[in-house]
Enzyme design. Structure first.
Site, PDB file in Angstrom:
ATOM      1  N   TYR A 157      18.198 -31.630 -21.230  1.00 51.59           N
ATOM      2  CA  TYR A 157      18.584 -32.608 -20.163  1.00 51.59           C
ATOM      3  C   TYR A 157      17.692 -32.640 -19.059  1.00 51.59           C
ATOM      4  O   TYR A 157      17.580 -33.773 -18.764  1.00 51.59           O
ATOM      5  CB  TYR A 157      20.072 -32.165 -19.734  1.00 51.59           C
ATOM      6  CG  TYR A 157      20.810 -33.021 -18.480  1.00 51.59           C
ATOM      7  CD1 TYR A 157      21.100 -34.218 -18.774  1.00 51.59           C
ATOM      8  CD2 TYR A 157      20.637 -32.397 -17.254  1.00 51.59           C
ATOM      9  CE1 TYR A 157      21.587 -35.018 -17.607  1.00 51.59           C
ATOM     10  CE2 TYR A 157      21.038 -33.261 -16.300  1.00 51.59           C
ATOM     11  CZ  TYR A 157      21.594 -34.560 -16.292  1.00 51.59           C
ATOM     12  OH  TYR A 157      22.122 -35.158 -15.330  1.00 51.59           O
ATOM     13  N   LYS A 161      15.411 -35.799 -17.826  1.00 48.95           N
ATOM     14  CA  LYS A 161      15.301 -36.192 -16.217  1.00 48.95           C
ATOM     15  C   LYS A 161      13.952 -36.264 -15.760  1.00 48.95           C
ATOM     16  O   LYS A 161      13.450 -36.991 -14.450  1.00 48.95           O
ATOM     17  CB  LYS A 161      16.445 -35.344 -15.088  1.00 48.95           C
ATOM     18  CG  LYS A 161      17.756 -35.769 -15.661  1.00 48.95           C
ATOM     19  CD  LYS A 161      18.267 -37.163 -15.701  1.00 48.95           C
ATOM     20  CE  LYS A 161      19.874 -37.495 -15.888  1.00 48.95           C
ATOM     21  NZ  LYS A 161      20.160 -39.058 -15.803  1.00 48.95           N
TER      22      LYS A 161
END
Ligand SMILES: NC(=O)c1ccc[n+]([C@@H]2O[C@H](COP(=O)([O-])OP(=O)(O)OC[C@H]3O[C@@H](n4cnc5c(N)ncnc54)[C@H](O)[C@@H]3O)[C@@H](O)[C@H]2O)c1
Length: 262
Positions: A157, A161
């Protein structure tokens, strides 16, 4: 109430709930003409209908940000409804809690497909539309504090980002000449359904013992003394969509109550 965004044609992806929904409601309250886009078309239509009921302008559309044809349809819908596209919030995203050594190839691809490729596709198709219109525009991506620091056990994740921050910087360099501003918002720990997914992952992986423990632990040292609500992001979203931010591009603004100080 200020109407800074009167008549601006704005798409928000992942606006069927959570941060996207709250930002979309705030943008509509300032006069924006919204397209509420979500992979969950029913949720998107429910949010759009709520905005219309309170006097705002919005249409709902079912769109998967990781599917180019679907994204083209979403942009066509904004042009059909509002005549052009002025602003897009690339906000849709997914999270998964997995210890570093357990992340599978499939986990990586799933998260990167939505959070990385999905943002790239939406940026490309929106920028093509804005260049064709010839009057600039604003791209606002939802990154995260996880796009500023790598968090374990959210490594894939976090990588996705960081990708959003990189895409923001690269596109700002490429399209400044077209008067297209490209910026990102980096929220901190926001009380939404996504955190319920993250929190459950901590429990399922045996990393915490009870519901909400990870959320509380991550929130413990926030300088302003509380985790974020989606409402905390509305001000900066309206600012980045408005002419007040016309001289800003390539920035990833941390709005986290004081967690990551850079
Ligand atoms: N909640 C947090 O603490 C937090 C912190 C930092 C960044 N973010 C980011 O903010 C954004 C919104 O997060 P949230 O907390 O509101 O999440 P959420 O899970 O509550 O809402 C996400 C929405 O995106 C939609 N979505 C998922 N995949 C999609 C796809 N392929 N195409 C279109 N829509 C899709 C979902 O249906 C859902 O309505 C995400 O990009 C997330 O990574 C969240």
């Amino acid at each position: 109430m200020s109407r800074d965004l009167e008549g601006r044609s704005i798409i928000v992806t992942g606006a069927g709930r959570g941060i996207g929904e709250t930002m979309a409601r705030g943008l509509a309250a300032q006069g924006g003409a919204l397209v509420i886009a979500d992979i969950n078309g029913e949720a998107a239509e429910a949010v759009a209908s709520g905005i219309r009921d309170s006097g705002g302008k919005a249409v709902g559309v079912s769109a998967d940000v990781s599917d180019r044809e679907s994204v083209k349809g979403m942009i066509a819908k904004a042009v059909e409804a509002n005549g052009r596209l002025d602003v897009i919030f690339n906000n849709a995203g997914i999270a998964q809690t997995k210890p570093f050594l357990s992340i599978s190839d499939e986990d990586w691809r799933r998260v990167m497909d939505v959070n990385g490729l999905g943002v790239l596709i939406c940026m490309q198709e929106a920028i093509r539309q804005m260049i064709a219109q010839g009057r600039g525009g604003k791209i606002i991506n939802t990154a995260s504090i996880a796009g500023k620091q790598g968090y374990e056990p959210l490594a894939h994740y976090s990588a996705s980002k960081f990708a959003v921050v990189a895409l923001t910087q690269a596109a700002a360099r490429a399209f400044g000449k077209d008067q297209i501003n490209v910026n990102a918002i980096c929220p901190g720990v926001v009380a939404t359904d996504m955190w319920k997914v993250i929190d459950k992952g901590f429990v399922d992986e045996g990393l915490t013992q009870r519901d909400n423990q990870a959320f509380e632990t991550f929130s413990a040292d926030i300088l302003l003394g509380r985790p974020s609500k989606s409402d905390d992001l509305v001000g900066v979203a309206c600012f980045l969509a408005s002419s007040a931010s016309d001289y800003m591009t390539g920035q990833s603004l941390v709005v986290d109550g004081g967690m990551v100080l850079i």
